[in-house]
Design an enzyme around this catalytic site. Structure first.
Site, PDB file in Angstrom:
ATOM      1  N   TYR A 183       0.855  -1.103  -0.041  1.00  0.00           N
ATOM      2  CA  TYR A 183      -0.021  -0.015   0.009  1.00  0.00           C
ATOM      3  C   TYR A 183       0.934   1.316   0.045  1.00  0.00           C
ATOM      4  CZ  TYR A 183      -3.354   3.459   1.698  1.00  0.00           C
ATOM      5  OH  TYR A 183      -3.957   4.532   2.157  1.00  0.00           O
ATOM      6  N   ASP A 232       9.181   2.479  -1.011  1.00  0.00           N
ATOM      7  CA  ASP A 232       8.485   3.320   0.008  1.00  0.00           C
ATOM      8  C   ASP A 232       8.555   3.055   1.230  1.00  0.00           C
ATOM      9  OD1 ASP A 232       4.644   3.266   0.121  1.00  0.00           O
ATOM     10  OD2 ASP A 232       6.314   4.147   1.224  1.00  0.00           O
ATOM     11  N   LYS A 234       5.056   8.990   8.693  1.00  0.00           N
ATOM     12  CA  LYS A 234       5.062   8.341   9.973  1.00  0.00           C
ATOM     13  C   LYS A 234       6.096   8.857  11.140  1.00  0.00           C
ATOM     14  CE  LYS A 234       2.597   4.328   8.126  1.00  0.00           C
ATOM     15  NZ  LYS A 234       1.266   4.504   8.672  1.00  0.00           N
TER      16      LYS A 234
END
Ligand code: KE4
Length: 427
Positions: free
Chosen positions: A144, A239, A267
């Site tokens: 994702y 990613d 994050k």
């Protein structure tokens, strides 16, 4: 505060916000039941509006590597707050954070700050397409990369390697530019590259996957992607929104010693405040406007409060890396050993994937090396496990396709306590 407040507020929230939540996974769709509305968090614990407390293994989906409400981060935000919240102009702190990221992320020479992981991956793909003049990209099933149109794509049927939209609202024309292949399947990538390689702008991958549960790259997989990108002049995008600063101070690329062309972060880099990053070699990054022609922008990019939190957290992770990362590994091992023993005691088939403090628990014999393996796990068992833990004051992600996270705030006692809870569960 009384029992039933979560349900009451959830019903009210559902009248005002789709699904009552501002991000779908929070709605408990995969597990059923009522989401807990959290009023505060501290260390490894979160507290809901009914006054119940939970040992937390979600950690806001990754940022809370030192634990919730860490004084270093709260103080940094508070100190910054008194001078204002946003200026829409460059600040000293943005230069300081950029310097920290360049120092810690092996492949980074320049960075562009944005406000989310989605913004980072969208911008990274546009950068790759702009530099190469190519349109196609390859992603992996179960990975994702946020909700950008190019990534909301399901695998094409059969030989048709080009993707189909996995969400309404994604134009078929956009989806067909993305090929979706199984994670860890280098041959499948080679097949696509053989036919389309000269038109592939980028291969984007979670170098350690965290969005199908935690799934590790098999030996040679990432190295193979690196070689294919070099061979065909495509750009390799790591990613690392989840793995950045999580599995190593230098992220997965530091741990595994493989250099991508472009890296996205999120994050942890924002310390729990809105932040995303695109970074990489200067000669690639300088293609972003205003030095280059590839447009990318954001009102709150480099926001002073997010940057202050990021500097405080990355500085601590850099300066205390020799203590922090071995400690997180020890906590991860303690958790895995304890939960494994407790689940074996129940005679429940399960397997683990774990890198330090990032873990995946699957209710299947395993191994789990891709999304198909992860999808074969026992979802009913996961639901029983999830709700048994929640009722006992332990919060894990409300989906079998998420990674779990430990923090420096999880003590040995906390971890042992969760193991003793699992021993008593009715599974
Ligand atoms: P955000 O736009 O949510 O900041 O980042 C998107 C993203 C990009 N890349 C990776 C590897 C990610 O894991 C994410 C976001 N992760 C999910 C958890 N699996 C966020 C939780 C949510 O969607 O609410």
């Amino acid at each position: 505060m009384s029992d039933g407040d979560n349900q009451k507020l959830f019903e009210q929230a559902c009248q005002l916000i789709p699904g009552g939540v501002n991000s779908p996974v929070r709605a408990f769709g995969s597990v059923g039941g009522t989401p807990r509305f959290i009023s505060r968090a501290e260390g490894c614990r979160i507290f809901d509006i009914e006054g119940k407390e939970y040992i937390d293994f979600v950690g806001s989906w990754g940022p809370m590597i030192l634990g919730h409400a860490h004084p270093l981060i709260l103080d940094a935000i508070a100190d910054t707050l008194k001078d204002g919240t946003s200026f829409g102009a460059p600040t000293v702190a943005e230069v300081e954070l950029a310097s920290l990221i360049v120092e810690m992320v092996p492949s980074a020479e320049m960075v562009r700050l944005v406000s989310s992981g989605t913004e980072a991956t969208m911008s990274a793909l546009r950068l790759a397409r702009g530099i190469t003049g190519r349109d196609l990209c390859i992603k992996f099933e179960g990975c994702y990369h946020g909700h950008g149109d190019s990534f909301l794509v399901a695998a094409g049927s059969g030989a048709a390697t080009h993707g189909n939209p996995s969400s309404p609202g994604v134009p078929a024309g956009t989806a067909t530019l993305t090929s979706v292949v199984p994670y860890n399947d280098l041959e499948a990538v080679q097949t696509v590259m053989k036919t389309d390689g000269d038109n592939v702008a980028a291969i984007i991958v979670e170098p350690i996957a965290g969005n199908m549960g935690c799934v590790l790259p098999t030996p040679g997989f990432l190295e193979g992607l690196r070689d294919l990108c070099t061979q065909f002049g495509s750009l390799l995008i790591f990613d690392e929104v989840m793995t950045g600063f999580r599995v190593d101070p230098g992220g997965a690329q530091g741990l595994l010693e493989i250099e991508p062309d472009i890296t996205t972060l999120g994050k942890i880099v924002g310390g729990g405040m809105p932040m995303g990053v695109i970074c990489g070699p200067s000669q690639l990054m300088e293609n972003f406007s205003p030095t280059g022609t590839i447009y990318q922008a954001g009102t709150l990019s480099g926001n002073p409060l997010s940057v202050a939190a990021g500097i405080a957290l990355l500085t601590q992770l850099r300066d205390c890396a020799d203590e922090i990362y071995p400690a997180l590994e020890a906590k991860g091992k303690q958790l895995q050993d304890g939960w494994q023993r407790a689940l074996d005691g129940h005679g429940v088939a399960h397997c683990w994937n774990r890198v330090g403090s990032m873990f995946g628990l699957f209710f299947t014999e395993g191994p789990v090396n891709n999304f198909s393996d992860a999808s074969g796990a026992d979802e009913q068992m996961f639901r029983r496990f999830f709700h048994g833990l929640l009722a006992s004051g332990v919060a894990i992600a409300p989906s079998p396709f998420e990674a779990g996270f430990l923090s420096m705030a999880h003590s040995e006692q906390d971890i042992d306590h969760t193991t003793s809870i699992i021993e008593k569960l009715n599974l």
